[in-house]
Design an enzyme around this catalytic site. Structure first.
Site, PDB file in Angstrom:
ATOM      1  N   LEU A 102       0.876  -1.006  -0.016  1.00 35.73           N
ATOM      2  CA  LEU A 102       0.052   0.062  -0.049  1.00 35.73           C
ATOM      3  C   LEU A 102       0.877   1.174   0.050  1.00 35.73           C
ATOM      4  O   LEU A 102       1.931   1.095   0.739  1.00 35.73           O
ATOM      5  CB  LEU A 102      -1.036   0.019   1.218  1.00 35.73           C
ATOM      6  CG  LEU A 102      -2.161  -0.606   1.077  1.00 35.73           C
ATOM      7  CD1 LEU A 102      -3.060  -0.603   2.613  1.00 35.73           C
ATOM      8  CD2 LEU A 102      -3.084   0.158   0.000  1.00 35.73           C
ATOM      9  N   ASP A 103       0.776   2.083  -0.880  1.00 36.05           N
ATOM     10  CA  ASP A 103       1.355   3.488  -1.179  1.00 36.05           C
ATOM     11  C   ASP A 103       1.505   3.906   0.741  1.00 36.05           C
ATOM     12  O   ASP A 103       0.567   3.902   1.091  1.00 36.05           O
ATOM     13  CB  ASP A 103       0.752   4.349  -1.778  1.00 36.05           C
ATOM     14  CG  ASP A 103       1.502   5.581  -2.362  1.00 36.05           C
ATOM     15  OD1 ASP A 103       2.465   5.438  -2.922  1.00 36.05           O
ATOM     16  OD2 ASP A 103       1.163   6.587  -1.648  1.00 36.05           O
ATOM     17  N   LYS A 104       2.287   4.772   0.871  1.00 28.93           N
ATOM     18  CA  LYS A 104       2.487   5.444   2.036  1.00 28.93           C
ATOM     19  C   LYS A 104       1.567   6.446   2.443  1.00 28.93           C
ATOM     20  O   LYS A 104       0.932   6.386   3.665  1.00 28.93           O
ATOM     21  CB  LYS A 104       4.006   6.490   1.996  1.00 28.93           C
ATOM     22  CG  LYS A 104       4.263   7.356   3.280  1.00 28.93           C
ATOM     23  CD  LYS A 104       5.422   7.978   2.966  1.00 28.93           C
ATOM     24  CE  LYS A 104       5.739   8.976   4.366  1.00 28.93           C
ATOM     25  NZ  LYS A 104       6.827   9.891   4.040  1.00 28.93           N
ATOM     26  N   ARG A 185       0.668   2.732  -8.223  1.00 28.15           N
ATOM     27  CA  ARG A 185      -0.174   3.852  -7.969  1.00 28.15           C
ATOM     28  C   ARG A 185      -1.176   3.893  -9.043  1.00 28.15           C
ATOM     29  O   ARG A 185      -1.691   5.034  -9.553  1.00 28.15           O
ATOM     30  CB  ARG A 185       0.687   5.056  -8.133  1.00 28.15           C
ATOM     31  CG  ARG A 185       1.859   5.178  -6.989  1.00 28.15           C
ATOM     32  CD  ARG A 185       2.647   6.319  -6.930  1.00 28.15           C
ATOM     33  NE  ARG A 185       2.138   7.643  -6.749  1.00 28.15           N
ATOM     34  CZ  ARG A 185       1.860   8.251  -5.666  1.00 28.15           C
ATOM     35  NH1 ARG A 185       2.458   7.413  -4.435  1.00 28.15           N
ATOM     36  NH2 ARG A 185       1.124   9.167  -5.167  1.00 28.15           N
TER      37      ARG A 185
END
Length: 256
Positions: A102-104, A185
Site C-alpha cells: 500500500l502506498d505511504k 499507483r
C-alpha cells in the site's frame, strides 16, 4: 535442488520478486559467497540475508494477519529516509512480510504472512484476484467519470490500458473500485488521466478478507474459516511471479 528466490519465499522472508532484488543488491550469500539471481541451491547449503541465516522450517504454522495500515507507514523491509516501515511499526515477534504494498499515503487492509507462496498466488496479476478500495478525489465527478474508470484508462506514463473493473459511487467525491491487477499507483494514475486528484485511498478488501471495523494501526489473526476459504480461492492460482515484459517490476508494484 530449489531456486534460491523460492527458498527465501517459502522461508517467509519476502516474495520471490523481492528476493531477486535482494540477491541482485548483493545482500544474500550462499555458503559465504554472494548469490546470483536465478541460482539454485541444494539441501544443507547455508543461505544468509544481511549476514543472518535464512532457514525454512516446514513445522512453522501459517501466520496470516489482517492489518489496518495507517497513512505515513511505508511497506518496506527496511527504514528509508526516516519513514516508519510496516515491519518496525507492527513489531511482530515472528518473521513476517507484507502481501502486496500500500502506498505511504494510503491506508487500510494490508495482509502480513510468513508464507511466501501465498504472496505470489494472491498478488500475481494473471490470477485476477480482487482488491477493493474506497477512494476520495478533490472535486465532484459525474457518471461519465465512473464509466471511464470502469472501462479501463490508458496510462501514458506506463503506456498500458488498465483492465476493466467495477466502480460504484459512494458520494459526490467518493467511489468504490475493485481491481484485479496491481500497477504502481494505479488508482491515482487513472484519476489523474481523467483530470482528478486523489485525496484519500483506503483498501477495504483483499479477496475474501475484509477490513471491517479493525482499528487504525491495529491487526488481527485471519480466522480459520477465512483461511480455508482463501485456500479454496487460491487452489487454481499460479505461484510463479510472471509479469508482462513491457512493464518493469517497479511499474508492477502493488497497489494503488
Amino acid at each position: 535442488m530449489i531456486r534460491l528466490n523460492k527458498y527465501m519465499s517459502e522461508a517467509g522472508v519476502c516474495s520471490r520478486r523481492e528476493a531477486d532484488r535482494l540477491i541482485e543488491a548483493g545482500k544474500v550469500t550462499v555458503d559465504g559467497m554472494k548469490a546470483t539471481v536465478g541460482m539454485q541451491i541444494e539441501e544443507g547449503q547455508k543461505v544468509c540475508l544481511n549476514g543472518k541465516p535464512v532457514e525454512k522450517d516446514k513445522k512453522d504454522k501459517l501466520i496470516l494477519l489482517a492489518v489496518n495500515k495507517p497513512r505515513g507507514v511505508v511497506c518496506s523491509e527496511k527504514s528509508q529516509g526516516g519513514d516508519v516501515n510496516i515491519i518496525d511499526f507492527l513489531h511482530y515477534p515472528k518473521r513476517i512480510t507484507y502481501v502486496g504494498r500500500l502506498d505511504k499515503d494510503s491506508e487500510g487492509l494490508l495482509l502480513m504472512t510468513n508464507h511466501g507462496d501465498i504472496i505470489n498466488k494472491m498478488m500475481r496479476a494473471a490470477n485476477g484476484h480482487e482488491k477493493e478500495y474506497e477512494v476520495t478525489v478533490d472535486k465532484e465527478f459525474n457518471d461519465r467519470f465512473l464509466k471511464d474508470m470502469a472501462a479501463g484508462v490508458h496510462l501514458k506514463e506506463l503506456d498500458v490500458t488498465t483492465r476493466p473493473c467495477q466502480v460504484e459511487r459512494l458520494g459526490k467525491k467518493k467511489f468504490k473500485i475493485i481491481l484485479t491487477q496491481g500497477l504502481n499507483r494505479q488508482i491515482r494514475r487513472m484519476c489523474k488521466e481523467l483530470g482528478f486528484h486523489v485525496t484519500g485511498i483506503k483498501r477495504v478488501r483483499i479477496m475474501n478478507i475484509h477490513l471491517g471495523h479493525l482499528t487504525t494501526g491495529g491487526y488481527r489473526n485471519v480466522t480459520e474459516a477465512e483461511i480455508q476459504e482463501l485456500m479454496y480461492l487460491l487452489e487454481d492460482s499460479s505461484n510463479e511471479p510472471g509479469y508482462p515484459q513491457e512493464l518493469n517490476e517497479e511499474d508492477m508494484q502493488d497497489d494503488e
